[in-house]
Write an enzyme that holds these catalytic residues in place. Structure first.
Site, PDB file in Angstrom:
ATOM      1  N   ASP A   1      24.002  77.167 101.363  1.00  0.00           N
ATOM      2  CA  ASP A   1      25.059  76.678 102.255  1.00  0.00           C
ATOM      3  C   ASP A   1      25.638  77.854 103.051  1.00  0.00           C
ATOM      4  O   ASP A   1      26.162  78.809 102.471  1.00  0.00           O
ATOM      5  CB  ASP A   1      26.150  76.006 101.423  1.00  0.00           C
ATOM      6  N   ASP A   2      25.531  77.784 104.375  1.00  0.00           N
ATOM      7  CA  ASP A   2      26.050  78.846 105.250  1.00  0.00           C
ATOM      8  C   ASP A   2      25.429  80.207 104.945  1.00  0.00           C
ATOM      9  O   ASP A   2      26.094  81.243 105.050  1.00  0.00           O
ATOM     10  CB  ASP A   2      27.579  78.953 105.128  1.00  0.00           C
TER      11      ASP A   2
ATOM     12  N   CYS B   1      26.973  71.519 108.645  1.00  0.00           N
ATOM     13  CA  CYS B   1      26.441  71.012 107.378  1.00  0.00           C
ATOM     14  C   CYS B   1      25.881  69.590 107.385  1.00  0.00           C
ATOM     15  O   CYS B   1      24.702  69.383 107.096  1.00  0.00           O
ATOM     16  CB  CYS B   1      27.522  71.100 106.303  1.00  0.00           C
TER      17      CYS B   1
ATOM     18  N   ARG C   1      21.826  68.341 106.839  1.00  0.00           N
ATOM     19  CA  ARG C   1      21.374  67.693 105.606  1.00  0.00           C
ATOM     20  C   ARG C   1      20.723  66.344 105.901  1.00  0.00           C
ATOM     21  O   ARG C   1      19.740  65.949 105.247  1.00  0.00           O
ATOM     22  CB  ARG C   1      22.554  67.531 104.647  1.00  0.00           C
TER      23      ARG C   1
ATOM     24  N   LYS D   1      26.099  69.823  96.448  1.00  0.00           N
ATOM     25  CA  LYS D   1      26.840  69.359  97.624  1.00  0.00           C
ATOM     26  C   LYS D   1      26.060  68.271  98.355  1.00  0.00           C
ATOM     27  O   LYS D   1      24.982  68.523  98.877  1.00  0.00           O
ATOM     28  CB  LYS D   1      27.105  70.549  98.553  1.00  0.00           C
TER      29      LYS D   1
ATOM     30  N   HIS E   1      27.547  65.734 100.960  1.00  0.00           N
ATOM     31  CA  HIS E   1      28.091  65.840 102.319  1.00  0.00           C
ATOM     32  C   HIS E   1      27.416  64.913 103.329  1.00  0.00           C
ATOM     33  O   HIS E   1      27.295  65.244 104.512  1.00  0.00           O
ATOM     34  CB  HIS E   1      28.043  67.287 102.821  1.00  0.00           C
TER      35      HIS E   1
ATOM     36  N   SER F   1      31.980  68.988 101.107  1.00  0.00           N
ATOM     37  CA  SER F   1      32.138  70.438 101.005  1.00  0.00           C
ATOM     38  C   SER F   1      33.313  70.795 100.104  1.00  0.00           C
ATOM     39  O   SER F   1      34.352  70.128 100.120  1.00  0.00           O
ATOM     40  CB  SER F   1      32.361  71.033 102.398  1.00  0.00           C
TER      41      SER F   1
ATOM     42  N   HIS G   1      29.166  79.087 100.874  1.00  0.00           N
ATOM     43  CA  HIS G   1      30.176  78.506 101.753  1.00  0.00           C
ATOM     44  C   HIS G   1      31.547  78.997 101.298  1.00  0.00           C
ATOM     45  O   HIS G   1      31.778  79.287 100.118  1.00  0.00           O
ATOM     46  CB  HIS G   1      30.100  76.977 101.676  1.00  0.00           C
TER      47      HIS G   1
ATOM     48  N   ASP H   1      21.139  75.539 105.079  1.00  0.00           N
ATOM     49  CA  ASP H   1      21.489  74.432 105.970  1.00  0.00           C
ATOM     50  C   ASP H   1      21.874  74.870 107.371  1.00  0.00           C
ATOM     51  O   ASP H   1      21.717  74.125 108.335  1.00  0.00           O
ATOM     52  CB  ASP H   1      22.606  73.571 105.354  1.00  0.00           C
ATOM     53  N   ASN H   2      22.439  76.052 107.512  1.00  0.00           N
ATOM     54  CA  ASN H   2      22.788  76.589 108.830  1.00  0.00           C
ATOM     55  C   ASN H   2      23.146  78.060 108.664  1.00  0.00           C
ATOM     56  O   ASN H   2      23.134  78.591 107.552  1.00  0.00           O
ATOM     57  CB  ASN H   2      23.940  75.814 109.481  1.00  0.00           C
TER      58      ASN H   2
ATOM     59  N   LYS I   1      26.922  80.365 112.541  1.00  0.00           N
ATOM     60  CA  LYS I   1      27.272  78.957 112.359  1.00  0.00           C
ATOM     61  C   LYS I   1      28.003  78.407 113.585  1.00  0.00           C
ATOM     62  O   LYS I   1      28.840  79.072 114.179  1.00  0.00           O
ATOM     63  CB  LYS I   1      28.132  78.804 111.108  1.00  0.00           C
TER      64      LYS I   1
END
Length: 502
Positions: A35-36, A75, A79, A129, A131, A156, A235, A287-288, A308
């Site tokens: 995540d991130d 996010c 996903r 997660k 989301h 999140s 994240h 994810d990003n 991001k």
């Protein structure tokens, strides 16, 4: 016939026999989703102080991608496209992300990877997660989207008050305030709240136990399995228990990443101990890109531009590793690939039927098994708030990337590059800015267009053909929010968000 010719025939026959033997047992899949996490955040991608021995092991023994993309710089839409093999604009997961009280979610008529595999007898589980929506009575939870089991936070972990919660032992409070006008973050098992607020110090221990038990149980039942593990760790706000806190050289971000890596190690050990490591594809990506507004707590995009929230490379180009001992040879591939390609690849390897919808992903088995060429020639870049009015912000065709619009983002603020910040307003480019990503992955030097007229014509054609095929689904996020949908373990509580404690 010569002896060498006979040897080649024998080796060929042996490979055929091995393939037939292995095909009798469908492969297992473990998908790890950070995540991130930025392109430059792992040691195997060049970070000097990251401590991730298990991810480094995957990279050393597997295939490392240099040109792997997610589909959105934030996010929820990222996903959605991973699990469906379709751009988020088709499923309606835009603009932005879903919230605890969101009315919408990933539509139930979308087909997820889990739903593709289940008809073949796969056990399916998600941990971490989600989301992709909660909805009334848990309408959009993983258990309604093809997963047999789920343990995790349904959105999140910063989407709830965190200023009085402990993120690091012995009692180091979480950094920042997170979202203050919603309920405390819950931990859910299937569709039931087990803990609220979540205990961050024990969360990864619970995830690790759940995931390893799922693998062990599936093996005992002689059932192929798909484990989807979208982690929260890198994240904001970062957290870690006693096994990782203070053990990296990189501070809170490094400690959080190390704890995620520890669980990956537990999963690998379980795969080995249960004897299925050689029949399991483990795939890792993010994810990003990194949230640069958090500075040293927000990750690193390496040599890539911005992070991001932007459609520059730093926002959507991710580290990615595929590991499958005995099937995937160790190495590095420069072929283009995407999270969109996971669903058709898993379906191909398992022998599953593809959903009868427009898919944007392609099968990348040739890249994985033979280190061959990618079937993907293009990658499309939508912003976090896509619209039919503006369409694509950027397009990659081969080694060239064309920007039709550029815009900064709050998520990528507090960086010296003024193109990344929220003050970099939406700017159209006609003709587009074009970069050679092989010579200039940092997108610093737009190419002179005098000698690129044929390329411009081709780019325009590809863009028009793609946008003609794009039907925007109804925006799920624009349906708004209802505070009554926010999950709370005490249904009698009022007013929210002070009610939740169980």
């Amino acid at each position: 016939m010569s002896r060498s010719g006979m040897d080649h025939i024998s080796l060929f026959c042996l490979n055929i026999c091995l393939f037939c033997a292995s095909s009798a047992s469908p492969p297992n899949f473990v998908f790890l989703f950070a995540d991130d996490l930025g392109f430059g955040d792992l040691g195997c991608y060049g970070h000097p102080s990251t401590l991730t021995p298990n991810l480094d092991r995957l990279a050393a023994g597997g295939l490392r991608f240099t040109d792997f993309y997610c589909t959105s710089p934030v996010c929820s839409p990222s996903r959605a496209s991973l699990l469906t093999g379709r751009y988020q604009t088709r499923s309606g997961i835009y603009p932005g992300v879903l919230y605890p009280g969101s009315i919408g979610g990933l539509p139930l008529n979308e087909t997820t990877i889990a739903e593709v595999l289940k008809p073949l007898g796969y056990a399916t589980a998600a941990v971490g997660k989600w989301h992709l929506g909660l909805g009334a009575n848990g309408t959009f939870l993983p258990t309604k989207q093809g997963f047999d089991q789920y343990l995790g936070i349904p959105y999140s972990h910063d989407q709830g008050p965190c200023q009085n919660l402990t993120c690091f032992p012995p009692d180091v409070k979480c950094f920042g305030t997170c979202d203050v006008d919603t309920v405390m973050v819950p931990l859910m098992y299937n569709e039931v709240i087990k803990q609220q607020p979540v205990n961050f110090l024990k969360l990864e221990e619970a995830y690790s136990h759940f995931a390893t038990n799922f693998i062990s149980t599936s093996v005992k039942k002689k059932q192929p399995f798909f484990l989807y593990y979208p982690s929260h760790h890198t994240h904001y706000p970062q957290y870690a228990g006693s096994g990782a806190a203070g053990r990296s050289l990189r501070g809170p971000f490094g400690d959080a990443l190390l704890e995620f890596d520890n669980t990956i190690g537990n999963l690998l050990t379980t795969l080995e101990n249960t004897g299925v490591i050689n029949n399991t594809l483990v795939f890792f990506t993010s994810d990003n890109g990194p949230e640069l507004m958090r500075m040293s707590r927000g990750g690193n995009a390496g040599c890539l531009k911005c992070g991001k929230g932007t459609t520059y490379e730093g926002g959507m180009r991710e580290p990615a590793i595929a590991y499958w001992p005995g099937t995937i040879r160790p190495g590095v591939t420069h072929e283009m690939a995407s999270t969109l390609d996971i669903l058709p690849t898993f379906a191909s390897l398992a022998g599953a039927k593809l959903p009868q919808v427009m898919l944007d992903g392609v099968d990348m088995t040739d890249i994985l098994v033979r280190q061959g060429k990618s079937k993907r020639e293009t990658m499309m870049f939508y912003p976090e708030d896509p619209s039919e009015k503006y369409g694509l912000f950027a397009l990659r065709l081969g080694k060239y990337k064309a920007h039709f619009y550029t815009q900064g983002s709050t998520h990528s603020g507090l960086t010296p590059d003024h193109d990344c910040t929220v003050f970099a307003a939406l700017k159209p480019h006609d003709p587009p800015l074009i970069f050679d990503l092989e010579a200039d992955p940092s997108e610093n030097y737009p190419l002179p267009l005098d000698d690129l007229q044929a390329l411009l014509v081709n780019i325009k054609k590809v863009k028009e053909q793609f946008e003609a095929s794009m039907v925007f689904g109804e925006s799920q996020i624009s349906k708004g929010s209802d505070p009554n949908l926010e999950p709370c373990c005490d249904p009698q509580c009022a007013p929210k968000p002070t009610c939740c404690l169980c």
